[in-house]
Motif scaffolding. Structure first.
Motif, short mmCIF file in Angstrom:
data_model
loop_
_atom_site.label_atom_id
_atom_site.label_comp_id
_atom_site.label_asym_id
_atom_site.label_seq_id
_atom_site.Cartn_x
_atom_site.Cartn_y
_atom_site.Cartn_z
N ARG A 94 0.83 -1.20 0.00
CA ARG A 94 0.00 0.00 0.00
C ARG A 94 0.86 1.25 0.00
O ARG A 94 1.88 1.31 0.66
N ARG A 95 0.41 2.22 -0.70
CA ARG A 95 1.14 3.48 -0.79
C ARG A 95 0.66 4.41 0.31
O ARG A 95 -0.51 4.48 0.63
N GLU A 96 1.59 5.11 0.92
CA GLU A 96 1.22 6.09 1.94
C GLU A 96 0.42 7.21 1.29
O GLU A 96 0.64 7.58 0.16
N ARG A 97 -0.50 7.75 2.05
CA ARG A 97 -1.38 8.74 1.49
C ARG A 97 -1.48 10.04 2.29
O ARG A 97 -2.57 10.49 2.60
N PRO A 98 -0.37 10.65 2.68
CA PRO A 98 -0.50 12.01 3.17
C PRO A 98 -0.90 12.90 2.00
O PRO A 98 -0.74 12.53 0.84
N PRO A 99 -1.44 14.10 2.27
CA PRO A 99 -1.89 14.96 1.17
C PRO A 99 -0.82 15.20 0.12
O PRO A 99 -1.11 15.24 -1.07
N SER A 100 0.43 15.35 0.56
CA SER A 100 1.49 15.62 -0.41
C SER A 100 1.69 14.45 -1.37
O SER A 100 1.92 14.63 -2.56
N ALA A 101 1.58 13.21 -0.84
CA ALA A 101 1.76 12.04 -1.70
C ALA A 101 0.61 11.92 -2.69
O ALA A 101 0.81 11.57 -3.86
N LEU A 102 -0.62 12.22 -2.22
CA LEU A 102 -1.76 12.14 -3.12
C LEU A 102 -1.64 13.19 -4.22
O LEU A 102 -1.89 12.90 -5.39
N ARG A 103 -1.24 14.39 -3.84
CA ARG A 103 -1.05 15.43 -4.86
C ARG A 103 0.05 15.03 -5.85
O ARG A 103 -0.07 15.29 -7.05
N ALA A 104 1.09 14.38 -5.34
CA ALA A 104 2.17 13.94 -6.22
C ALA A 104 1.67 12.91 -7.23
O ALA A 104 2.06 12.94 -8.41
N ASP A 105 0.80 12.00 -6.79
CA ASP A 105 0.24 11.01 -7.72
C ASP A 105 -0.61 11.69 -8.79
O ASP A 105 -0.52 11.37 -9.98
N TYR A 106 -1.44 12.63 -8.37
CA TYR A 106 -2.26 13.34 -9.35
C TYR A 106 -1.39 14.13 -10.33
O TYR A 106 -1.67 14.19 -11.53
N ARG A 107 -0.31 14.75 -9.80
CA ARG A 107 0.58 15.47 -10.70
C ARG A 107 1.25 14.53 -11.69
O ARG A 107 1.39 14.85 -12.87
N ALA A 108 1.68 13.36 -11.18
CA ALA A 108 2.35 12.39 -12.06
C ALA A 108 1.41 11.93 -13.17
O ALA A 108 1.80 11.82 -14.34
N LEU A 109 0.16 11.67 -12.81
CA LEU A 109 -0.82 11.26 -13.82
C LEU A 109 -1.11 12.41 -14.78
O LEU A 109 -1.25 12.20 -15.99
N GLY A 110 -1.18 13.63 -14.24
CA GLY A 110 -1.45 14.78 -15.09
C GLY A 110 -0.33 15.06 -16.08
O GLY A 110 -0.58 15.57 -17.17
N ARG A 111 0.92 14.72 -15.69
CA ARG A 111 2.05 14.93 -16.59
C ARG A 111 2.16 13.84 -17.65
O ARG A 111 2.90 13.99 -18.62
N ASP A 112 1.45 12.75 -17.44
CA ASP A 112 1.45 11.67 -18.43
C ASP A 112 0.44 12.03 -19.51
O ASP A 112 -0.75 11.77 -19.40
N HIS A 113 0.92 12.67 -20.58
CA HIS A 113 0.02 13.18 -21.60
C HIS A 113 -0.79 12.07 -22.26
O HIS A 113 -1.95 12.29 -22.64
N ALA A 114 -0.18 10.91 -22.42
CA ALA A 114 -0.91 9.80 -23.03
C ALA A 114 -2.07 9.38 -22.13
O ALA A 114 -3.18 9.13 -22.60
N TYR A 115 -1.82 9.31 -20.81
CA TYR A 115 -2.89 8.96 -19.87
C TYR A 115 -4.02 9.98 -19.92
O TYR A 115 -5.20 9.63 -19.99
N VAL A 116 -3.67 11.27 -19.91
CA VAL A 116 -4.68 12.32 -19.94
C VAL A 116 -5.51 12.21 -21.21
O VAL A 116 -6.74 12.35 -21.19
N ALA A 117 -4.84 11.98 -22.35
CA ALA A 117 -5.57 11.88 -23.61
C ALA A 117 -6.49 10.68 -23.64
O ALA A 117 -7.63 10.76 -24.13
N VAL A 118 -6.03 9.55 -23.11
CA VAL A 118 -6.88 8.35 -23.06
C VAL A 118 -8.09 8.61 -22.17
O VAL A 118 -9.23 8.25 -22.52
N VAL A 119 -7.86 9.24 -21.02
CA VAL A 119 -8.97 9.53 -20.11
C VAL A 119 -9.96 10.48 -20.77
O VAL A 119 -11.19 10.27 -20.70
N LEU A 120 -9.47 11.53 -21.42
CA LEU A 120 -10.36 12.49 -22.07
C LEU A 120 -11.14 11.85 -23.21
O LEU A 120 -12.36 12.06 -23.35
N ALA A 121 -10.44 11.07 -24.04
CA ALA A 121 -11.13 10.40 -25.14
C ALA A 121 -12.19 9.44 -24.61
O ALA A 121 -13.32 9.38 -25.12
N GLY A 122 -11.83 8.68 -23.57
CA GLY A 122 -12.80 7.77 -22.98
C GLY A 122 -13.99 8.49 -22.40
O GLY A 122 -15.14 8.04 -22.53
#
Length: 814
Positions: free
Chosen positions: A212-240
């Protein structure tokens, strides 16, 4: 990316924790998770035939009744944003039980709603809870599968969901014959109770505490930032999300269109809805079939093209040929819903595949985007007046065309050169050994695959976890040989404590016994260099002999002792006595008193013999022997090493086996003891590789990635990395290496990555091994161009490949 579907061994029982253990356990897994997925379908669809009844009883408008659907969409978006990251932090099971309880309460409030406002609010909560079940279920699938197997598993779940889509409106219409719309919500509450019972008593936790990954607010924000920087992921999510918005537009308007415009009664409407659900099932199963030969990205492209064509045909039929009538609407809708079924599993696999360590968060953003955009778009069909067929189909077409444009511009852009060159997907073999103490071979392979897929998502990845006769050998054989069966056994560990273990029975009657799991170094804390023994290993061998195996494969890596194999031989009937004729103590220390050896009562070998699996070629004695080379790894100080050597020499002087035989010093001299029994030695990597059919797989590969925790002179001499390097060279493929530490010359590897250099320190690398392995996979992929015919960009060893930039280090550390 296509993942041939490694079957990792997670447990000895066929539970949801191990859905890959057999066809029956996978079927149970799919059936159970499908029920969690369909609760949102029931929540959305079962009350659709009652829209007109709700409008009349609550004295409201059709637009406000439609908002009950929109409210549920918004609730779904909110629920997923919370439940996905929460399930990454605390596990999957507890959040599931919580949201199911919330769903039951919300259903009861819906059933008792005195006004449309109360119903809208309760539907928001109901949607939030039902979508949470779906996103956690999706994360559970990602806990177990990736690539091709993930697409196929999701497709089977989509089939169940499609059946529910078929049945839900019909069930709602049937319920309206015996109750009213309030009774429908009462039935949803009852379904929630059944799911709580199933989760409580059947579902096993798939996200254990250690992962399990630790979930302090900073870690959660880091995950969201990492996903947001993954342009392919963002495009797949938007297209879906745009694809789902088109479907939501149809769902929100369908009841009014079919019942008011075309005059269908609730039962006829349910039949039309059922036909669409059936075609969604057909589409999802076509996705499963295509996934056997094509990567998810290609399936998504084809499905988007079909969705656009069907939407344009709908627009043309309704606006340009109004005389086509009811069939002019229904037939294009059939193509639309079949294409929708085709795209779903591939989009989910494409979005979640590169993010195994944050599957819950990635799934939550994917689902939330679907619901949020659907909630925003679906009311637009009636935003400028009454809902019409024309406004509905035009809005559907706009959603699908936009989805195709987004996907082609962002996601497919990297693959366009390959398409122009007529390339097919490259085969990439990922065959690492385990990283001792931090990650199993299966975990290493999956992390490397996730990183590689971020850069080259169209490549065909084959995960083939390896072992060299040490820790992970049983898992590798179990993966490679269908029909293998775990045989539980309780043994005496190297420090005399009871150890639950198992040996593996192959379908051909061969027994595979692993020393690491019975007498291995990971079973000790603290280490016991002088008293640790191999008695438990012998007990597991004896259990296999008692079962009547035809042949034995003995994996002897990962040992904790330097007893010359005397502990194991004692169980098999050998006698080791002191000058007084009394049995000596177990362990190397006992050998100091050894005066007599009697091997006459040893149990006979099985008919097919016994083969020692070991890539260690050290002799028993001398500067390259068991004590000198491996003693320090087992906790021996300099003075103790001399004592270990002396005691092994005493044993060698009483046994008629040449102590200089290569491999006699393996596993603290266990190789020597087993040779005295009559066993033969074979390279462990080659034996496991043959079982996995690695030579044939590598022959068709472009790149072969291997690795282990520490790449040193022993690794270079004959362990898993050198075995894979030789296979790659013979096949003309490029070999690549990943290791926690690289201490030997990595010559022969086209590229190499040291996790220690990548992370900045050994401590950092071991603290987040899987994250750094994922990054290592991406680094190796960047060294390989899109064209399989071009050379690797960098052939320098680990340091130069690992230390390209510090930006990724900062991101992963966060």
């Amino acid at each position: 990316m296509r993942d041939r579907g490694v079957r990792p061994a997670r447990g000895s029982q066929y539970t949801w924790r191990d859905p890959t253990a057999s066809a029956s356990s996978r079927a149970l897994f799919i059936a159970g998770l499908s029920l969690l997925q369909v609760i949102w379908t029931f929540t959305m669809d079962v009350y659709l035939p009652a829209f007109l009844q709700i409008r009349d009883e609550l004295h409201t408008t059709s637009a406000l009744v439609q908002v009950t659907l929109t409210g549920a969409f918004v609730g779904m978006a909110v629920g997923q944003l919370v439940s996905g990251p929460l399930s990454d932090a605390v596990g999957r099971k507890r959040p599931l039980l919580t949201v199911l309880a919330v769903h039951i309460v919300a259903s009861v409030v819906c059933a008792a709603a005195p006004s449309i406002e109360v119903l809208i609010g309760a539907r928001f909560v109901q949607g939030m809870a039902s979508a949470s079940c779906g996103v956690i279920g999706l994360a559970i699938v990602r806990d177990h599968f990736s690539g091709q197997l993930m697409v196929r598993t999701l497709a089977k779940m989509a089939m169940v969901n499609g059946v529910v889509v078929v049945l839900a409106p019909s069930a709602g219409a049937a319920l309206l014959h015996i109750t009213d719309w309030r009774g429908i919500f009462g039935a949803l509450a009852g379904f929630g109770v059944l799911l709580i019972l199933m989760v409580t008593f059947v579902l096993a936790e798939s996200n254990p505490t250690a992962r399990r990954r630790e979930r302090p607010p900073s870690a959660l924000r880091a995950d969201y930032r990492a996903l947001g920087r993954d342009h392919a992921y963002v495009a797949v999510v938007l297209a879906g999300a745009l694809v789902w918005s088109g479907m939501f537009v149809y769902l929100a308007s369908s009841s009014f269109i079919f019942q008011e415009v075309y005059g269908l009664n609730p039962s006829s409407y349910a039949l039309v809805f059922a036909s669409h659900g059936a075609l969604m099932v057909i589409g999802s199963q076509l996705s499963s079939l295509l996934a056997r030969r094509h990567p998810p990205r290609r399936i998504v492209t084809w499905a988007l093209a079909c969705l656009v064509v069907s939407a344009l045909v709908l627009v043309g039929s309704i606006l340009l040929f109004p005389g086509a009538g009811f069939l002019g609407l229904l037939i294009p809708l059939w193509l639309f819903t079949a294409s929708f079924g085709l795209i779903g599993p591939a989009v989910q696999a494409l979005a979640l595949g590169p993010h195994p360590s944050r599957a819950g968060t990635a799934a939550s953003l994917l689902g939330a985007a679907n619901m949020a955009l659907g909630a925003a778009v679906s009311p637009l069909a009636g935003a400028f007046g009454p809902v019409t067929v024309g406004s509905t189909v035009v809005l559907m077409a706009v959603c699908e065309i936009t989805a195709l444009v987004v996907f082609l511009v962002v996601v497919r852009r990297a693959a366009i050169p390959a398409m122009l060159n007529g390339m097919s997907a490259r085969a990439i073999i990922i065959a690492p050994d385990s990283f001792k103490g931090t990650a199993s071979a299966t975990e290493v392979a999956r992390a490397l695959a996730a990183g590689w897929a971020r850069v080259h998502p169209d490549d065909e990845l084959r995960l083939m976890p390896m072992a060299d006769g040490g820790e992970g050998t049983l898992e590798a054989f179990e993966t490679a040989v269908p029909g293998s069966k775990r045989m539980p056994v309780t043994v005496q560990g190297p420090d005399d404590r009871t150890v639950p273990a198992y040996w593996l029975l192959l379908p051909n009657g061969t027994g595979v016994v692993e020393l690491a799991g019975t007498s291995g170094i990971t079973l000790l804390d603290p280490l016991r260099p002088q008293t640790a023994h191999t008695l438990g290993f012998g007990q597991a061998i004896a259990a296999a002999l008692d079962h009547g195996v035809d042949r034995l494969l003995l994996a002897i890596g990962g040992s904790s002792s330097t007893d010359g194999g005397t502990g194991a031989l004692t169980v098999l009937g050998a006698m080791f006595r002191d000058e007084a004729g009394a049995p000596i103590a177990l362990g190397n220390a006992g050998l100091a008193d050894l005066a007599q050896v009697d091997l006459g009562s040893l149990r006979p070998l099985p008919a097919g013999g016994a083969v020692i699996l070991s890539d260690v070629t050290n002799p028993l004695l001398g500067s390259a022997g068991a004590a000198a080379v491996f003693g320090p790894q087992k906790g021996a100080a300099a003075r103790q090493i001399a004592e270990l050597e002396t005691n092994l020499a005493r044993l060698a002087g009483l046994v008629a086996v040449d102590a200089a035989i290569p491999g006699a010093g393996a596993a603290g001299g266990a190789g020597f003891g087993l040779l005295a029994w009559g066993a033969t030695i074979a390279p462990g990597s080659a034996a496991v590789g043959e079982a996995l059919e690695l030579p044939r797989a590598v022959a068709g590969a472009s790149v072969v990635i291997t690795g282990e925790g520490r790449f040193d002179d022993q690794s270079a001499a004959g362990k898993v990395p050198s075995y894979l390097r030789a296979l790659a060279m013979d096949a003309g493929a490029q070999a690549m290496l990943v290791a926690g530490h690289i201490e030997a010359d990595a010559a022969g590897f086209a590229a190499a990555v040291s996790l220690t250099e990548l992370a900045g320190s050994s401590r950092a690398a071991m603290g987040e091994t899987l994250a750094w392995l994922e990054e290592a996979g991406a680094r190796l992929a960047t060294a390989v161009p899109v064209s399989a015919t071009e050379p690797v960009a960098s052939t320098e060893p680990a340091a130069s490949v690992a230390a390209q930039t510090d930006s990724t280090r900062t991101r992963q550390a966060t």
